[in-house]
Design a protein around this motif. Structure first.
Motif, PDB file in Angstrom:
ATOM      1  N   ILE A  94      53.973  -7.944  72.790  1.00  0.00           N
ATOM      2  CA  ILE A  94      52.486  -7.496  72.922  1.00  0.00           C
ATOM      3  C   ILE A  94      52.422  -7.432  74.422  1.00  0.00           C
ATOM      4  O   ILE A  94      52.796  -7.899  75.075  1.00  0.00           O
ATOM      5  N   SER A  95      52.280  -6.069  74.670  1.00  0.00           N
ATOM      6  CA  SER A  95      52.006  -5.678  76.051  1.00  0.00           C
ATOM      7  C   SER A  95      50.624  -5.083  76.548  1.00  0.00           C
ATOM      8  O   SER A  95      49.776  -4.567  75.706  1.00  0.00           O
ATOM      9  N   MET A  96      50.201  -5.412  77.629  1.00  0.00           N
ATOM     10  CA  MET A  96      49.140  -4.656  78.363  1.00  0.00           C
ATOM     11  C   MET A  96      49.454  -3.712  79.401  1.00  0.00           C
ATOM     12  O   MET A  96      49.859  -4.335  80.564  1.00  0.00           O
ATOM     13  N   GLU A  97      49.351  -2.717  79.282  1.00  0.00           N
ATOM     14  CA  GLU A  97      49.751  -1.613  80.122  1.00  0.00           C
ATOM     15  C   GLU A  97      49.002  -1.705  81.496  1.00  0.00           C
ATOM     16  O   GLU A  97      47.695  -2.103  81.540  1.00  0.00           O
ATOM     17  N   GLY A  98      49.485  -1.814  82.548  1.00  0.00           N
ATOM     18  CA  GLY A  98      48.752  -2.031  83.848  1.00  0.00           C
ATOM     19  C   GLY A  98      48.727  -3.571  84.306  1.00  0.00           C
ATOM     20  O   GLY A  98      48.264  -4.070  85.266  1.00  0.00           O
ATOM     21  N   TYR A  99      49.449  -4.345  83.413  1.00  0.00           N
ATOM     22  CA  TYR A  99      49.420  -5.750  83.704  1.00  0.00           C
ATOM     23  C   TYR A  99      50.740  -6.428  83.652  1.00  0.00           C
ATOM     24  O   TYR A  99      51.399  -6.720  84.177  1.00  0.00           O
ATOM     25  N   GLY A 100      51.115  -6.625  82.247  1.00  0.00           N
ATOM     26  CA  GLY A 100      52.365  -7.300  81.846  1.00  0.00           C
ATOM     27  C   GLY A 100      52.574  -7.373  80.540  1.00  0.00           C
ATOM     28  O   GLY A 100      51.955  -6.797  79.458  1.00  0.00           O
ATOM     29  N   SER A 145      56.064 -14.653  79.200  1.00  0.00           N
ATOM     30  CA  SER A 145      54.928 -13.935  79.718  1.00  0.00           C
ATOM     31  C   SER A 145      55.265 -13.414  81.167  1.00  0.00           C
ATOM     32  O   SER A 145      55.766 -14.142  81.997  1.00  0.00           O
ATOM     33  N   ASP A 146      55.112 -12.162  81.342  1.00  0.00           N
ATOM     34  CA  ASP A 146      55.578 -11.307  82.758  1.00  0.00           C
ATOM     35  C   ASP A 146      54.096 -10.761  83.046  1.00  0.00           C
ATOM     36  O   ASP A 146      53.311 -10.471  82.419  1.00  0.00           O
ATOM     37  N   GLY A 196      54.741  -7.783  84.862  1.00  0.00           N
ATOM     38  CA  GLY A 196      55.453  -6.774  85.382  1.00  0.00           C
ATOM     39  C   GLY A 196      54.784  -5.464  85.073  1.00  0.00           C
ATOM     40  O   GLY A 196      55.686  -4.216  85.172  1.00  0.00           O
ATOM     41  N   GLY A 197      53.589  -5.203  84.705  1.00  0.00           N
ATOM     42  CA  GLY A 197      53.175  -3.898  84.668  1.00  0.00           C
ATOM     43  C   GLY A 197      52.771  -3.204  83.340  1.00  0.00           C
ATOM     44  O   GLY A 197      52.309  -2.421  82.971  1.00  0.00           O
ATOM     45  N   GLY A 198      53.797  -4.165  82.480  1.00  0.00           N
ATOM     46  CA  GLY A 198      53.561  -3.947  80.898  1.00  0.00           C
ATOM     47  C   GLY A 198      54.144  -2.576  80.534  1.00  0.00           C
ATOM     48  O   GLY A 198      54.766  -1.780  81.291  1.00  0.00           O
ATOM     49  N   ILE A 199      54.117  -2.145  79.180  1.00  0.00           N
ATOM     50  CA  ILE A 199      54.801  -1.060  78.666  1.00  0.00           C
ATOM     51  C   ILE A 199      53.635  -0.354  78.100  1.00  0.00           C
ATOM     52  O   ILE A 199      52.724  -0.597  77.459  1.00  0.00           O
ATOM     53  N   PRO A 200      53.734   0.924  78.276  1.00  0.00           N
ATOM     54  CA  PRO A 200      52.571   2.048  77.799  1.00  0.00           C
ATOM     55  C   PRO A 200      52.571   1.996  76.177  1.00  0.00           C
ATOM     56  O   PRO A 200      53.741   1.640  75.625  1.00  0.00           O
ATOM     57  N   ARG A 201      51.622   1.872  75.536  1.00  0.00           N
ATOM     58  CA  ARG A 201      51.414   1.732  73.993  1.00  0.00           C
ATOM     59  C   ARG A 201      52.397   2.784  73.181  1.00  0.00           C
ATOM     60  O   ARG A 201      52.953   2.558  72.346  1.00  0.00           O
ATOM     61  N   SER A 202      52.536   3.888  73.911  1.00  0.00           N
ATOM     62  CA  SER A 202      53.341   4.997  73.194  1.00  0.00           C
ATOM     63  C   SER A 202      54.820   4.610  73.311  1.00  0.00           C
ATOM     64  O   SER A 202      55.631   5.017  72.533  1.00  0.00           O
ATOM     65  N   LEU A 220      55.901   1.491  73.066  1.00  0.00           N
ATOM     66  CA  LEU A 220      56.300   0.270  72.206  1.00  0.00           C
ATOM     67  C   LEU A 220      57.360   0.466  71.065  1.00  0.00           C
ATOM     68  O   LEU A 220      57.975  -0.231  70.600  1.00  0.00           O
ATOM     69  N   PRO A 221      56.847   1.463  70.335  1.00  0.00           N
ATOM     70  CA  PRO A 221      57.638   1.581  68.986  1.00  0.00           C
ATOM     71  C   PRO A 221      59.156   1.791  69.546  1.00  0.00           C
ATOM     72  O   PRO A 221      59.987   1.628  68.737  1.00  0.00           O
TER      73      PRO A 221
END
Length: 367
Positions: free
Chosen positions: A343-349, A281-282, A284-290, A292-293
């Protein structure tokens, strides 16, 4: 002229033989079988193993050689891909010209030969990456990467098969080690501590991060260091290293211009009945959902490209940069019946879940 004719004839008969072997059925092996079979590496067992590989490896190598001939978008014609195809054809030739293995003398010679084949294929991954890059250059910016699905699927099959071939060769060669480390059966460690492997992989990833950025976030590991299960430590090291390295980079870049202390990366090791799961878990700001693929395709990387025409493909090739770390890590996980999910939360990690099958019963996937 006659030599040219002979060469053409040879390649025609060679192509026919590759086609014939490529149609034969592959035989998968499970982690448990490798472990039990190799636990007593008697001369008889080594002979049986060599005889199995003598028949199995040409089938697997032939299948890949055939696929390398018929790739979409002209990828087969790219110089780097032609080079890889030649490595596969050379290895097929070496395997097929090796006589029947009758005794331990033959077996020792065979082991030396497959050792050399493994070395010949050391740089297949960066060389294929170079081929894909040569293709991308030719296609220009117009190309939609989703359309390159066929190439992605081919590379998944190709690299999965490569993991299998290297595992079988490496396992056989390592069974010859007169002084194996304790609890090791070839490449397999029967009492591997995932916490310990995660610790080593994290230290390696932090060292790379320190070298590149001058500093590195902390990595905290939670889990029982005394818990062990049978697995291949080199595979686990590669996967955790890749995940931690991605997390370190994300956190480092997220906090580059901040006065705040970068938050640590957390690794949690859980032992279930079916799976051992490692979560990285980090914040580091996450990855936008677009986005992820894209992270599991071979045609996308956020890092600068270190592979180009002029680069020397020595052992120093780092897996970051040509966007292969995640897709290849997922193949390593799947090879022994596990998986990798992001699994990512954009704006968080970002959280990466690495599932490893505890049972070791699943057969190798055979693309």
């Amino acid at each position: 002229m006659a030599a040219k004719k002979a060469c053409e004839m040879l390649s025609k008969s060679m192509i026919e033989e590759v086609q014939r072997w490529g149609c034969m059925k592959q035989t998968g092996v499970s982690l448990r079988y490798m472990m039990e079979f190799g636990s007593i590496p008697t001369e008889r067992n080594l002979l049986i193993s060599a005889q199995f590989l003598h028949k199995e490896l040409p089938i697997r190598i032939a299948r890949r050689a055939i696929e390398l001939e018929s790739l979409p978008y002209g990828l087969s014609e790219k110089p780097a891909v032609l080079k890889v195809r030649d490595w596969y054809l050379d290895s097929f030739r070496d395997m097929r010209s090796f006589p029947e293995i009758k005794d331990s003398h033959d077996e020792k010679d065979f082991t030396q030969m497959i050792k050399a084949i493994k070395v010949r294929h050391n740089n297949v991954v960066p060389m294929m990456a170079l081929g894909v890059q040569q293709l991308k250059k030719g296609l220009g910016p117009k190309i939609v990467y989703e359309d390159l699905d066929e190439i992605h699927q081919f590379l998944d099959r190709f690299y999965m098969s490569r993991i299998g071939i290297r595992m079988l060769i490496g396992q056989h060669v390592e069974l010859h080690n007169p002084n194996p480390p304790p609890h090791c059966v070839g490449y397999i460690h029967t009492k591997m501590s995932p916490v310990q492997v995660a610790r080593n992989a994290s230290e390696d990833a932090r060292a790379i991060c320190l070298r590149e950025y001058g500093s590195a976030p902390d990595v905290n590991i939670y889990g029982d260091p005394n818990f062990t299960f049978p697995y291949v430590p080199t595979h686990l090291h590669l996967m955790v290293y890749e995940l931690v390295k991605n997390s370190l980079r994300a956190v480092q870049e997220c906090y580059m211009d901040s006065d705040k202390v970068p938050p640590p990366i957390r690794i949690i090791v859980a032992d279930g009945i079916e799976d051992v799961t490692i979560k990285v878990s980090d914040e580091g700001g996450g990855i936008p959902r677009s986005g992820l693929p894209k992270i599991f395709t071979y045609l996308y990387s956020t890092a600068k490209n270190p592979v180009d025409e002029d680069s020397d493909l020595g052992e120093a090739v780092i897996m970051a940069g040509y966007g292969y770390g995640l897709p290849i890590s997922r193949l390593y996980a799947r090879y022994f019946g596990g998986d990798l999910q992001i699994i990512s939360m954009e704006g968080y990690g970002t959280d990466a879940y690495l599932h490893l099958s505890r049972l070791g019963d699943s057969q190798e996937p055979l693309p």
